[in-house]
Write a protein that holds these residues in place. Structure first.
Motif, PDB file in Angstrom:
ATOM      1  N   GLU A 191       0.888  -1.163  -0.161  1.00 20.60           N
ATOM      2  CA  GLU A 191       0.097  -0.152   0.049  1.00 20.60           C
ATOM      3  C   GLU A 191       1.013   1.210   0.055  1.00 20.60           C
ATOM      4  O   GLU A 191       0.675   2.274  -0.641  1.00 20.60           O
ATOM      5  CB  GLU A 191      -0.852  -0.107   1.198  1.00 20.60           C
ATOM      6  CG  GLU A 191      -1.884  -1.230   1.231  1.00 20.60           C
ATOM      7  CD  GLU A 191      -2.863  -1.069   2.388  1.00 20.60           C
ATOM      8  OE1 GLU A 191      -2.613  -0.303   3.311  1.00 20.60           O
ATOM      9  OE2 GLU A 191      -3.960  -1.861   2.517  1.00 20.60           O
ATOM     10  N   GLU A 192       2.076   1.157   0.828  1.00 19.53           N
ATOM     11  CA  GLU A 192       2.723   2.328   0.662  1.00 19.53           C
ATOM     12  C   GLU A 192       3.384   2.663  -0.715  1.00 19.53           C
ATOM     13  O   GLU A 192       3.685   3.558  -1.071  1.00 19.53           O
ATOM     14  CB  GLU A 192       4.049   1.998   1.607  1.00 19.53           C
ATOM     15  CG  GLU A 192       4.987   3.504   1.835  1.00 19.53           C
ATOM     16  CD  GLU A 192       5.767   3.100   3.064  1.00 19.53           C
ATOM     17  OE1 GLU A 192       6.923   3.996   3.135  1.00 19.53           O
ATOM     18  OE2 GLU A 192       5.883   2.078   3.749  1.00 19.53           O
ATOM     19  N   ILE A 193       3.738   1.527  -1.505  1.00 17.87           N
ATOM     20  CA  ILE A 193       4.428   1.524  -2.691  1.00 17.87           C
ATOM     21  C   ILE A 193       3.177   2.246  -3.672  1.00 17.87           C
ATOM     22  O   ILE A 193       3.661   3.008  -4.553  1.00 17.87           O
ATOM     23  CB  ILE A 193       4.980   0.373  -2.989  1.00 17.87           C
ATOM     24  CG1 ILE A 193       6.374   0.057  -2.312  1.00 17.87           C
ATOM     25  CG2 ILE A 193       5.506   0.570  -4.502  1.00 17.87           C
ATOM     26  CD1 ILE A 193       6.797  -1.439  -2.723  1.00 17.87           C
ATOM     27  N   ALA A 194       2.167   1.669  -3.502  1.00 17.42           N
ATOM     28  CA  ALA A 194       1.041   1.916  -4.160  1.00 17.42           C
ATOM     29  C   ALA A 194       0.686   3.483  -4.121  1.00 17.42           C
ATOM     30  O   ALA A 194       0.518   4.384  -5.088  1.00 17.42           O
ATOM     31  CB  ALA A 194       0.006   1.068  -4.310  1.00 17.42           C
ATOM     32  N   GLY A 195       0.758   3.841  -2.947  1.00 13.29           N
ATOM     33  CA  GLY A 195       0.480   5.206  -2.503  1.00 13.29           C
ATOM     34  C   GLY A 195       1.433   6.315  -2.996  1.00 13.29           C
ATOM     35  O   GLY A 195       1.046   7.444  -3.605  1.00 13.29           O
ATOM     36  N   ALA A 196       2.807   5.862  -3.113  1.00 15.22           N
ATOM     37  CA  ALA A 196       4.055   6.656  -3.603  1.00 15.22           C
ATOM     38  C   ALA A 196       3.730   6.642  -5.259  1.00 15.22           C
ATOM     39  O   ALA A 196       3.879   7.853  -5.743  1.00 15.22           O
ATOM     40  CB  ALA A 196       5.114   6.151  -3.147  1.00 15.22           C
ATOM     41  N   LEU A 197       3.380   5.758  -5.940  1.00 18.27           N
ATOM     42  CA  LEU A 197       3.159   5.774  -7.144  1.00 18.27           C
ATOM     43  C   LEU A 197       2.166   6.786  -7.637  1.00 18.27           C
ATOM     44  O   LEU A 197       2.194   7.508  -8.610  1.00 18.27           O
ATOM     45  CB  LEU A 197       2.911   4.313  -7.899  1.00 18.27           C
ATOM     46  CG  LEU A 197       4.152   3.346  -7.732  1.00 18.27           C
ATOM     47  CD1 LEU A 197       3.453   1.969  -8.045  1.00 18.27           C
ATOM     48  CD2 LEU A 197       5.367   3.851  -8.270  1.00 18.27           C
ATOM     49  N   ALA A 198       1.086   6.830  -6.880  1.00 20.93           N
ATOM     50  CA  ALA A 198      -0.137   7.524  -7.287  1.00 20.93           C
ATOM     51  C   ALA A 198       0.096   8.898  -7.184  1.00 20.93           C
ATOM     52  O   ALA A 198      -0.112   9.822  -7.843  1.00 20.93           O
ATOM     53  CB  ALA A 198      -1.199   6.965  -6.306  1.00 20.93           C
ATOM     54  N   LEU A 214       4.393  -0.782 -12.887  1.00 22.09           N
ATOM     55  CA  LEU A 214       4.771  -1.043 -11.290  1.00 22.09           C
ATOM     56  C   LEU A 214       3.653  -1.591 -10.421  1.00 22.09           C
ATOM     57  O   LEU A 214       3.637  -2.609 -10.028  1.00 22.09           O
ATOM     58  CB  LEU A 214       5.549   0.085 -10.779  1.00 22.09           C
ATOM     59  CG  LEU A 214       6.751   0.557 -11.306  1.00 22.09           C
ATOM     60  CD1 LEU A 214       7.218   1.993 -10.678  1.00 22.09           C
ATOM     61  CD2 LEU A 214       7.750  -0.582 -10.727  1.00 22.09           C
ATOM     62  N   LEU A 215       2.638  -0.883 -10.888  1.00 19.92           N
ATOM     63  CA  LEU A 215       1.222  -1.488 -10.159  1.00 19.92           C
ATOM     64  C   LEU A 215       0.785  -2.797 -10.471  1.00 19.92           C
ATOM     65  O   LEU A 215       0.445  -3.647  -9.943  1.00 19.92           O
ATOM     66  CB  LEU A 215       0.062  -0.462 -10.311  1.00 19.92           C
ATOM     67  CG  LEU A 215       0.306   0.766  -9.479  1.00 19.92           C
ATOM     68  CD1 LEU A 215      -1.101   1.868  -9.993  1.00 19.92           C
ATOM     69  CD2 LEU A 215       0.255   0.506  -8.046  1.00 19.92           C
ATOM     70  N   GLY A 216       0.953  -3.057 -11.955  1.00 23.47           N
ATOM     71  CA  GLY A 216       0.679  -4.411 -12.371  1.00 23.47           C
ATOM     72  C   GLY A 216       1.388  -5.336 -11.650  1.00 23.47           C
ATOM     73  O   GLY A 216       1.183  -6.523 -11.303  1.00 23.47           O
ATOM     74  N   ALA A 217       2.795  -5.373 -11.491  1.00 25.36           N
ATOM     75  CA  ALA A 217       3.495  -6.456 -10.721  1.00 25.36           C
ATOM     76  C   ALA A 217       3.032  -6.407  -9.273  1.00 25.36           C
ATOM     77  O   ALA A 217       3.233  -7.325  -8.599  1.00 25.36           O
ATOM     78  CB  ALA A 217       4.964  -5.706 -10.743  1.00 25.36           C
ATOM     79  N   LEU A 218       2.589  -5.428  -8.701  1.00 27.63           N
ATOM     80  CA  LEU A 218       2.316  -5.271  -7.201  1.00 27.63           C
ATOM     81  C   LEU A 218       1.143  -6.191  -7.203  1.00 27.63           C
ATOM     82  O   LEU A 218       0.767  -6.890  -6.076  1.00 27.63           O
ATOM     83  CB  LEU A 218       2.021  -3.996  -6.705  1.00 27.63           C
ATOM     84  CG  LEU A 218       3.189  -3.220  -6.300  1.00 27.63           C
ATOM     85  CD1 LEU A 218       2.895  -1.669  -6.025  1.00 27.63           C
ATOM     86  CD2 LEU A 218       4.047  -3.831  -5.531  1.00 27.63           C
ATOM     87  N   ASP A 219       0.168  -6.179  -8.240  1.00 27.57           N
ATOM     88  CA  ASP A 219      -1.092  -6.479  -8.020  1.00 27.57           C
ATOM     89  C   ASP A 219      -1.107  -8.251  -8.516  1.00 27.57           C
ATOM     90  O   ASP A 219      -2.199  -8.720  -8.300  1.00 27.57           O
ATOM     91  CB  ASP A 219      -2.047  -6.153  -8.941  1.00 27.57           C
ATOM     92  CG  ASP A 219      -2.486  -4.540  -8.572  1.00 27.57           C
ATOM     93  OD1 ASP A 219      -2.295  -4.411  -7.413  1.00 27.57           O
ATOM     94  OD2 ASP A 219      -3.106  -3.693  -9.130  1.00 27.57           O
ATOM     95  N   LEU A 220      -0.194  -8.806  -8.735  1.00 25.00           N
ATOM     96  CA  LEU A 220      -0.208 -10.217  -9.392  1.00 25.00           C
ATOM     97  C   LEU A 220      -0.375 -11.144  -8.120  1.00 25.00           C
ATOM     98  O   LEU A 220      -1.627 -12.027  -8.556  1.00 25.00           O
ATOM     99  CB  LEU A 220       1.319 -10.537  -9.696  1.00 25.00           C
ATOM    100  CG  LEU A 220       1.729 -10.221 -11.055  1.00 25.00           C
ATOM    101  CD1 LEU A 220       3.016 -10.623 -11.458  1.00 25.00           C
ATOM    102  CD2 LEU A 220       0.878 -10.183 -12.138  1.00 25.00           C
TER     103      LEU A 220
END
Length: 455
Positions: A191-198, A214-220
């Motif tokens: 969640e921290e990485i996703a928030g930083a990307l957003a 990057l979000l696609g890799a996180l969501d796998l």
């Protein structure tokens, strides 16, 4: 000029009493300044240790920075850290305010209370809150590395008091039916990485394509095979009972290099044929027969055994299985063993990097462009995830994988051409329907508040 308080002080004519009062005055002032400095230290340390990136601190620690290593250690128990800092900060602030009130009351009488409150509010706000926290935000990792050791000492000293406070707080919350869960107090790294990307994308420092990858890799790990598989109705298959020339002709016409082989009915998959294996087999048969007809060529002799996977398998786990087995192709089955679809390693990689096409691909994603009214013409079989990524929308994909499936789920029926629905901030119009499938839909986001669905 001597104030009334000073004039009333007893003492010898030499002025010794006045000197004693002056000495007490300066000692009190010095103590207040020291307490304000401690308050600034606690405030800045709190901001630095909570705002600093653990990844950057880890990189510094790996390069031998002992301060960064101490900062990582002290932030492991975030609840204990914050409790110790808040306790220390409140103690020094309250003590400084009390000393200032006593000092100003002694000098100015009862009017000193208001003056002390005003002055201490200004001093604490500027020098003990805003200034140290602003500095900490500008260089959080640097300051965190410097303050980690004294803060760790403070947490050890204050640990018994903090433990008692935590027990009291937990007891009070328990009376009202709340239970503290330690896992809820820790930020998810994902969640921290996703928030930083957003934040990076919204601020313009990161391109949409980079964010999506990057979000696609996180969501796998959160997505299953079922969500991205090719449905069985769209799978090209080879009938094992066809004559060899027909099989070769179909393989050559197909844009795919791997094709399932069935016998009798499509559910009965007995192998997977690779175009290269077929060419090798045909070449060998031609050499053995001297170039004569391939009537006796056995397609199953070169077919690979089929590899079946459950539809609920997470994508990251399936990718690891593909790499471990050194294969790129799997057939997807449900809990009853019935064929649901197929998935390839390329399908999983496309969840990260986007659509991968070559000169043989015939089912490329359409170029989504709005018309004058802002409507997008979308294929019903297009996945919701692909549509969201292409247009930066947020259509829900919990109950359906395709756009047509979402409309059918929300309508609780199979709509006919021309029907219009509005939900989740979007307008859906069924353009065409073939049998029980919605083949084309027209979609546009609503700019006005949602109106009741119109059917």
């Amino acid at each position: 000029m001597i104030t009334p308080a000073l004039a009333a002080a007893p003492g010898p004519a030499t002025g010794g009493g006045t000197s004693a009062i002056d000495m007490a005055f300066w000692i009190t002032v010095g103590t207040i300044v020291l307490l304000l400095a401690l308050s600034a230290f606690f405030s800045g340390s709190e901001t630095a240790l909570t705002a600093s990136s653990r990844a950057k601190l880890r990189a510094r620690a790996d390069r031998g920075d002992a301060g960064a290593q101490a900062a990582l250690a002290v932030t492991e128990d975030s609840e204990r850290l914050i409790g110790s800092i808040l306790l220390g900060n409140n103690v020094v602030n309250i003590l400084a305010a009390s000393l200032a009130t006593a000092l100003f009351t002694r000098i100015f009488g009862s009017g000193g209370v208001a003056l002390a409150t005003l002055l201490m509010t200004v001093l604490v706000l500027i020098f003990s809150e805003v200034l140290p926290k602003t500095y900490a935000i500008l260089a959080p990792e640097d300051l965190a590395s410097r303050v980690a050791r004294p803060i760790r000492l403070a947490t050890v000293i204050l640990a018994p008091i903090v433990t008692v406070v935590r027990m009291i707080v937990s007891g009070i919350l328990a009376i009202f039916g709340f239970r503290a869960n330690s896992s809820d107090l820790v930020f998810s790294v994902q969640e921290e990485i996703a928030g930083a990307l957003a934040i990076g994308h919204s601020s313009g420092t990161m391109q949409k394509e980079a964010r999506d990858r990057l979000l696609g890799a996180l969501d796998l790990g959160d997505r299953s095979v079922e969500e991205i598989m090719l449905h069985r109705s769209r799978i090209e298959m080879i009938d094992a009972d066809l004559p060899a020339p027909d099989i070769i002709d179909r393989v050559l016409k197909s844009p795919h290099t791997r094709l399932p082989v069935f016998r009798g009915e499509r559910e009965n998959v007995i192998g997977v044929i690779h175009a290269k294996d077929l060419l090798r087999g045909v070449s060998r048969a031609m050499r053995e027969t001297g170039g004569e007809a391939l009537e006796g060529f056995d397609i199953l002799g070169i077919a690979m055994p089929p590899y079946f996977v459950p539809e609920t398998t997470p994508l990251d786990e399936q990718m690891r299985e593909f790499l471990a087995r050194r294969t790129h192709f799997a057939l997807v089955v449900d809990e009853y063993g019935s064929l649901r679809g197929l998935i390839t390693l390329e399908d999983i990689l496309e969840e990260i990097v986007g659509e991968i096409t070559d000169e043989h691909d015939t089912d490329m994603l359409p170029d989504l462009k709005p018309n004058a009214a802002g409507d997008y013409l979308v294929d019903g079989a297009m996945t919701i995830r692909d549509l969201n990524r292409a247009l930066d929308w947020n259509l829900p994909d919990d109950e359906a994988n395709t756009v047509a499936g979402l409309v059918i789920h929300m309508a609780q029926s199979i709509p006919t051409a021309g029907q219009v629905f509005s939900f989740d901030g979007y307008r859906f119009e069924v353009v065409s329907r073939r049998e029980n499938r919605l083949t084309r839909l027209r979609i546009r986001p609503l700019v006005e508040p949602l109106e009741p669905a119109d059917q």
